[in-house]
Design a protein around this motif. Structure first.
Motif, PDB file in Angstrom:
ATOM      1  N   PRO A 145       3.535   0.112  -0.911  1.00 56.82           N
ATOM      2  CA  PRO A 145       4.653  -0.621  -1.523  1.00 56.82           C
ATOM      3  C   PRO A 145       5.959   0.186  -1.549  1.00 56.82           C
ATOM      4  N   ILE A 146       5.857   1.499  -1.305  1.00 59.69           N
ATOM      5  CA  ILE A 146       7.064   2.329  -1.345  1.00 59.69           C
ATOM      6  C   ILE A 146       7.323   3.021  -0.004  1.00 59.69           C
ATOM      7  N   GLY A 147       6.830   2.427   1.051  1.00 59.16           N
ATOM      8  CA  GLY A 147       7.117   2.950   2.376  1.00 59.16           C
ATOM      9  C   GLY A 147       5.886   3.340   3.165  1.00 59.16           C
ATOM     10  N   MET A 148       6.131   3.589   4.434  1.00 63.07           N
ATOM     11  CA  MET A 148       5.059   3.939   5.356  1.00 63.07           C
ATOM     12  C   MET A 148       4.542   5.346   5.059  1.00 63.07           C
ATOM     13  N   ILE A 149       3.221   5.471   5.052  1.00 67.73           N
ATOM     14  CA  ILE A 149       2.561   6.758   4.882  1.00 67.73           C
ATOM     15  C   ILE A 149       1.793   7.043   6.168  1.00 67.73           C
ATOM     16  N   GLU A 150       1.995   8.252   6.692  1.00 64.78           N
ATOM     17  CA  GLU A 150       1.284   8.668   7.889  1.00 64.78           C
ATOM     18  C   GLU A 150       0.162   9.609   7.481  1.00 64.78           C
ATOM     19  N   ILE A 151      -1.057   9.236   7.839  1.00 65.77           N
ATOM     20  CA  ILE A 151      -2.261  10.016   7.549  1.00 65.77           C
ATOM     21  C   ILE A 151      -2.652  10.742   8.841  1.00 65.77           C
ATOM     22  N   GLN A 152      -2.834  12.051   8.763  1.00 66.03           N
ATOM     23  CA  GLN A 152      -3.268  12.824   9.925  1.00 66.03           C
ATOM     24  C   GLN A 152      -4.551  13.568   9.586  1.00 66.03           C
ATOM     25  N   GLY A 153      -5.404  13.690  10.575  1.00 65.66           N
ATOM     26  CA  GLY A 153      -6.637  14.423  10.357  1.00 65.66           C
ATOM     27  C   GLY A 153      -7.429  14.603  11.629  1.00 65.66           C
ATOM     28  N   THR A 154      -8.600  15.159  11.463  1.00 62.75           N
ATOM     29  CA  THR A 154      -9.519  15.395  12.570  1.00 62.75           C
ATOM     30  C   THR A 154     -10.693  14.427  12.431  1.00 62.75           C
ATOM     31  N   ASP A 155     -11.690  14.626  13.253  1.00 66.11           N
ATOM     32  CA  ASP A 155     -12.892  13.796  13.134  1.00 66.11           C
ATOM     33  C   ASP A 155     -13.585  14.011  11.794  1.00 66.11           C
ATOM     34  N   GLN A 156     -13.370  15.193  11.177  1.00 62.50           N
ATOM     35  CA  GLN A 156     -14.084  15.539   9.960  1.00 62.50           C
ATOM     36  C   GLN A 156     -13.309  15.291   8.669  1.00 62.50           C
ATOM     37  N   ALA A 157     -11.982  15.462   8.684  1.00 60.91           N
ATOM     38  CA  ALA A 157     -11.250  15.434   7.416  1.00 60.91           C
ATOM     39  C   ALA A 157      -9.765  15.115   7.611  1.00 60.91           C
ATOM     40  N   VAL A 158      -9.153  14.678   6.534  1.00 60.15           N
ATOM     41  CA  VAL A 158      -7.717  14.427   6.485  1.00 60.15           C
ATOM     42  C   VAL A 158      -7.025  15.725   6.106  1.00 60.15           C
ATOM     43  N   TYR A 159      -5.884  16.034   6.736  1.00 60.22           N
ATOM     44  CA  TYR A 159      -5.147  17.229   6.317  1.00 60.22           C
ATOM     45  C   TYR A 159      -3.681  16.953   6.018  1.00 60.22           C
ATOM     46  N   SER A 160      -3.218  15.720   6.205  1.00 62.81           N
ATOM     47  CA  SER A 160      -1.825  15.417   5.897  1.00 62.81           C
ATOM     48  C   SER A 160      -1.680  13.942   5.517  1.00 62.81           C
ATOM     49  N   ILE A 161      -0.970  13.704   4.400  1.00 59.52           N
ATOM     50  CA  ILE A 161      -0.649  12.352   3.937  1.00 59.52           C
ATOM     51  C   ILE A 161       0.814  12.416   3.500  1.00 59.52           C
ATOM     52  N   LEU A 162       1.705  11.985   4.376  1.00 65.05           N
ATOM     53  CA  LEU A 162       3.129  12.134   4.094  1.00 65.05           C
ATOM     54  C   LEU A 162       3.881  10.827   4.328  1.00 65.05           C
ATOM     55  N   PHE A 163       4.894  10.591   3.512  1.00 69.59           N
ATOM     56  CA  PHE A 163       5.758   9.429   3.699  1.00 69.59           C
ATOM     57  C   PHE A 163       6.608   9.632   4.951  1.00 69.59           C
ATOM     58  N   THR A 164       6.849   8.564   5.680  1.00 69.80           N
ATOM     59  CA  THR A 164       7.753   8.590   6.833  1.00 69.80           C
ATOM     60  C   THR A 164       8.871   7.589   6.557  1.00 69.80           C
ATOM     61  N   GLU A 165       9.886   7.645   7.336  1.00 67.44           N
ATOM     62  CA  GLU A 165      10.985   6.695   7.162  1.00 67.44           C
ATOM     63  C   GLU A 165      10.861   5.513   8.120  1.00 67.44           C
ATOM     64  N   ARG A 166       9.718   5.411   8.791  1.00 65.41           N
ATOM     65  CA  ARG A 166       9.477   4.244   9.655  1.00 65.41           C
ATOM     66  C   ARG A 166       9.222   3.014   8.795  1.00 65.41           C
ATOM     67  N   ASP A 167       9.495   1.846   9.337  1.00 66.98           N
ATOM     68  CA  ASP A 167       9.260   0.626   8.565  1.00 66.98           C
ATOM     69  C   ASP A 167       8.177  -0.263   9.175  1.00 66.98           C
ATOM     70  N   HIS A 168       7.520   0.210  10.222  1.00 60.67           N
ATOM     71  CA  HIS A 168       6.430  -0.575  10.797  1.00 60.67           C
ATOM     72  C   HIS A 168       5.291   0.341  11.246  1.00 60.67           C
ATOM     73  N   ILE A 169       4.112  -0.234  11.315  1.00 57.56           N
ATOM     74  CA  ILE A 169       2.908   0.520  11.688  1.00 57.56           C
ATOM     75  C   ILE A 169       2.902   0.788  13.187  1.00 57.56           C
ATOM     76  N   ILE A 170       2.746   2.049  13.550  1.00 54.71           N
ATOM     77  CA  ILE A 170       2.594   2.450  14.953  1.00 54.71           C
ATOM     78  C   ILE A 170       1.133   2.804  15.222  1.00 54.71           C
ATOM     79  N   ASN A 171       0.496   3.432  14.228  1.00 55.49           N
ATOM     80  CA  ASN A 171      -0.875   3.927  14.379  1.00 55.49           C
ATOM     81  C   ASN A 171      -1.820   3.108  13.511  1.00 55.49           C
ATOM     82  N   ALA A 172      -2.349   2.043  14.074  1.00 48.08           N
ATOM     83  CA  ALA A 172      -3.246   1.141  13.344  1.00 48.08           C
ATOM     84  C   ALA A 172      -4.700   1.608  13.475  1.00 48.08           C
ATOM     85  N   ILE A 173      -5.547   1.111  12.602  1.00 52.18           N
ATOM     86  CA  ILE A 173      -6.983   1.400  12.682  1.00 52.18           C
ATOM     87  C   ILE A 173      -7.523   0.818  13.986  1.00 52.18           C
TER      88      ILE A 173
END
Length: 167
Positions: free
Chosen positions: A12-40
């Motif tokens: 609700p407060i903007g796009m969040i980009e989640i980064q990680g490996t096959d095992q774990a997440v290591y980054s959850i940061l807000f971006t200034e993008r307004d649309h999804i580029i990396n979908a499930i």
């Protein structure tokens, strides 16, 4: 090193980009993008899918703690600060000084602030719950308006907790 995966979550407060490996997440940061580029998709690791779903539950007000696998990389001091941040209760705030005292180094207020600012696991390691000793909102990589929104969101859902910061 495992392959890097990226997944977007529209909060609700903007796009969040989640980064990680096959095992774990290591980054959850807000971006200034307004649309999804990396979908499930079929190749999205379970850890990232769980993070996405748990963030969704957090924003819907049904989750107060996170259980997906994550890792954080930093100095020993930064890790100590981040571990202390995890002890700040949902919907409550502590000051940078409170964190410094909790790690046994009362004079490390500025260093705590610096470590807080290097947290790459937004919301999950709740750096948004840290405020100035005077009760004012200070520094948040995602923007102070997001920090205020997150605090109000949590406090709105926990009616038994009265705000201890002064917007």
């Amino acid at each position: 090193m495992s392959r890097l995966h990226i997944l977007d979550y529209q909060s609700p407060i903007g796009m969040i980009e989640i980064q990680g490996t096959d095992q774990a997440v290591y980054s959850i940061l807000f971006t200034e993008r307004d649309h999804i580029i990396n979908a499930i998709h079929d190749e999205t690791p379970q850890a990232l899918k769980l993070c996405h779903d748990q963030l969704d539950e957090y924003f819907k007000g049904t989750r107060t703690e996170f259980t997906f696998p994550y890792i954080y990389e930093g100095t020993e001091f930064q890790k100590t600060v981040w571990n202390s941040l995890k002890t700040v209760p949902y919907a409550q705030t502590w000051s940078y000084k409170d964190i410094a005292v909790s790690i046994g180094n009362e004079k490390a207020i500025r260093a705590v602030g610096s470590a807080n600012g290097k947290n790459k696991l937004s919301i999950v390691i709740p750096c948004h719950r840290i405020i100035g000793t005077n009760g004012k909102l200070t520094g948040y990589a995602g923007g102070l308006w997001r920090k205020e929104w997150l605090l109000k969101h949590e406090q709105r859902l926990r009616k038994d907790v009265s705000p201890n910061y002064f917007p």
